[in-house]
Design an enzyme around this catalytic site. Structure first.
Site, PDB file in Angstrom:
ATOM      1  N   GLY A  14       0.809   6.412  -0.272  1.00 35.62           N
ATOM      2  CA  GLY A  14      -0.132   6.924  -0.846  1.00 35.62           C
ATOM      3  C   GLY A  14      -1.672   7.018  -0.222  1.00 35.62           C
ATOM      4  N   GLY A 123       1.424   5.136   6.333  1.00 38.55           N
ATOM      5  CA  GLY A 123       1.709   3.312   6.473  1.00 38.55           C
ATOM      6  C   GLY A 123       2.976   3.270   7.032  1.00 38.55           C
ATOM      7  CG  ASP A 148      -2.163  -1.589   0.443  1.00 41.22           C
ATOM      8  OD1 ASP A 148      -2.622  -1.001  -0.585  1.00 41.22           O
ATOM      9  OD2 ASP A 148      -1.331  -1.101   0.455  1.00 41.22           O
ATOM     10  N   GLY A 191      -2.661  -3.650  -2.695  1.00 42.97           N
ATOM     11  CA  GLY A 191      -3.008  -4.371  -1.318  1.00 42.97           C
ATOM     12  C   GLY A 191      -1.228  -5.039  -0.940  1.00 42.97           C
ATOM     13  NE  ARG A 286     -12.070 -10.067 -23.679  1.00 42.15           N
ATOM     14  CZ  ARG A 286     -12.348 -10.344 -24.364  1.00 42.15           C
ATOM     15  NH1 ARG A 286     -11.849 -11.522 -24.021  1.00 42.15           N
ATOM     16  NH2 ARG A 286     -12.395 -10.344 -25.508  1.00 42.15           N
TER      17      ARG A 286
HETATM   18  O1  F6P Z   1      -0.366   0.872  -0.933  1.00 41.50           O
HETATM   19  C1  F6P Z   1      -1.212   1.886  -0.805  1.00 41.50           C
HETATM   20  C2  F6P Z   1      -1.080   1.800  -2.527  1.00 41.50           C
HETATM   21  O2  F6P Z   1      -2.639   1.779  -3.437  1.00 41.50           O
HETATM   22  C3  F6P Z   1      -0.724  -0.351  -2.718  1.00 41.50           C
HETATM   23  O3  F6P Z   1      -1.619  -1.222  -2.763  1.00 41.50           O
HETATM   24  C4  F6P Z   1      -0.173  -0.101  -4.029  1.00 41.50           C
HETATM   25  O4  F6P Z   1       1.018  -1.457  -4.150  1.00 41.50           O
HETATM   26  C5  F6P Z   1       0.566   1.856  -4.266  1.00 41.50           C
HETATM   27  O5  F6P Z   1       0.134   2.194  -2.975  1.00 41.50           O
HETATM   28  C6  F6P Z   1       0.655   1.732  -5.653  1.00 41.50           C
HETATM   29  O6  F6P Z   1       1.088   3.169  -5.497  1.00 41.50           O
HETATM   30  P1  F6P Z   1       1.798   4.325  -6.881  1.00 41.50           P
HETATM   31  O7  F6P Z   1       0.264   5.464  -5.692  1.00 41.50           O
HETATM   32  O8  F6P Z   1       3.157   5.128  -6.528  1.00 41.50           O
HETATM   33  O9  F6P Z   1       1.228   3.312  -7.883  1.00 41.50           O
END
Ligand code: F6P
Length: 368
Positions: A14, A123, A148, A191, A286
């Site tokens: 990510g 990561g 994260d 996270g 909410r």
């Molecule tokens: O590892 C970074 C992260 O943003 C996490 O916090 C999250 O679970 C994941 O990537 C989401 O990934 P995607 O881009 O596949 O929605």
């Protein structure tokens, strides 16, 4: 070790604010040593599928190419969190998907193009790949990235501070509307399996309950917190929940299961928490899901500087003949740690850390 003439850099997983600052520092530090620097598109896709990119799957990163990018979110060379080369999903003629290891193609590419080393920014997944490539003989330096903050052996990763700052600002904004309407507001943050973003932003932004994966939560304890606040005349409650949080009597919320080359997608726990809290307290609730907003925007000064330091340190490490290490933020400065000690070791929130103790001392409920 042979001297270096050319290096490549890639970004995997990510995106996180600060990636472009690392790329800039790597490209300029390389240029200042007389080395050429190349960017591999979208993880390793630029090597596997060069035909997908009009300007080529691997692009020269000159000084001009990296000018004015340190403050920009995202990554100028693109990223992917699909298609891990060690477990690559190959679609067969009958439609089934088979897992193949494509790491040899990466090594062949580096040999054929006479690129001497790789700086891999990512990561846990990307650094595990980097470790495997280093063990197969490629000169590799890892750079720790993730919003994260769940990577071991570094005090922090770049991207985390920016995500926490944004989530904190969102909490600041939600206090007034929650108070005006006497509501429960549940804020879900990313996270993965660690609660760092939820804990840091939750405490800083004055959340009244924080639910993190490291502490399974009892929803009745959270409902009791809401009632306690009501009885004290504070008729609104902010609940910060990490996407990977687990109820003691249930499952973590998964949006999509894991596939070959791609981890499971988490999400939805916020809405579940809000629904049950509304039922048990009779109050309006909410949910706000911050999601990918946490990954965007300009890196904070802290993240920008950490990213620039990591990028420059990665090139210095190569110049010193290092390989198979990750640059990490230590107490006194940037350290080198073996990639093998990082790969596959998630850094969860320690239950005895002072930040968590601070939250408890401030009267925040962790649902336990
Ligand atoms: O590892 C970074 C992260 O943003 C996490 O916090 C999250 O679970 C994941 O990537 C989401 O990934 P995607 O881009 O596949 O929605």
């Amino acid at each position: 070790m042979a001297s270096i003439r050319r290096i490549a850099v890639n970004t995997g997983g990510g995106d996180a604010p600060g990636l472009n600052a690392v790329i800039r520092a790597v490209a300029i530090s390389a240029a200042n040593r007389g080395w050429e620097c190349y960017g591999i598109r979208e993880g390793f896709n630029g090597i596997f599928f060069p035909e997908r990119y009009a300007e080529g799957g691997v692009v020269r990163l000159t000084r001009d190419a990296v000018r004015g990018i340190a403050h920009l979110g995202g990554t100028i060379i693109g990223t992917t969190n699909k298609g891990n080369p060690l477990h690559f999903p190959l679609r067969m003629p009958d439609g089934t998907v088979k897992e193949v290891d494509r790491s040899e193609e990466i090594l062949e590419f580096f040999a054929r193009k006479e690129i001497d080393a790789l700086v891999s920014i990512g990561g846990d997944g990307s650094l595990t790949i980097a470790d495997a490539l280093a063990q197969k003989g490629l000169r590799v330096i890892g750079v720790p990235k993730t919003i994260d903050n769940d990577l071991d052996k570094t005090a922090t990763t770049f991207g985390f501070d920016t995500a926490v700052a944004f989530a904190t600002e969102c909490l600041d904004r939600l206090h007034s509307t929650a108070q005006s309407h006497q509501r429960i507001m549940v804020v879900e943050v990313m996270g993965r399996y660690a609660g760092w973003i939820a804990m840091h932003a939750g405490i800083s932004g004055g959340a009244h309950a924080i639910l993190i994966p490291e502490i399974p939560f009892d929803i009745d304890k959270v409902a009791a917190k809401v009632r306690e606040r009501d009885s004290q005349g504070r008729s609104y409650t902010l609940v910060m929940v990490a996407e990977g949080a687990n109820p003691t009597d249930g499952q973590r919320a998964v949006l999509a299961p894991a596939e070959i080359g791609h981890a499971e997608r988490l999400g939805g726990i916020g809405e579940r928490v809000a629904k049950v809290l509304a039922e048990r307290t009779g109050k309006d609730a909410r949910t706000v899901v911050l999601g990918h907003l946490l990954r965007g925007g300009s890196p904070t000064t802290f993240d920008r500087l950490a990213a620039l330091r990591f990028g420059a340190a990665a090139v210095r490490a190569l110049d010193e003949g290092q390989s198979g290490i990750m640059v990490a933020l230590g107490y006194r400065g940037v350290d080198y740690v073996p990639l093998a000690e990082v790969a596959g070791h998630m850094k969860a929130v320690p239950l005895d850390c002072d930040t968590l103790a601070t939250g408890r001392d401030l009267g925040i409920s962790f649902g336990d």
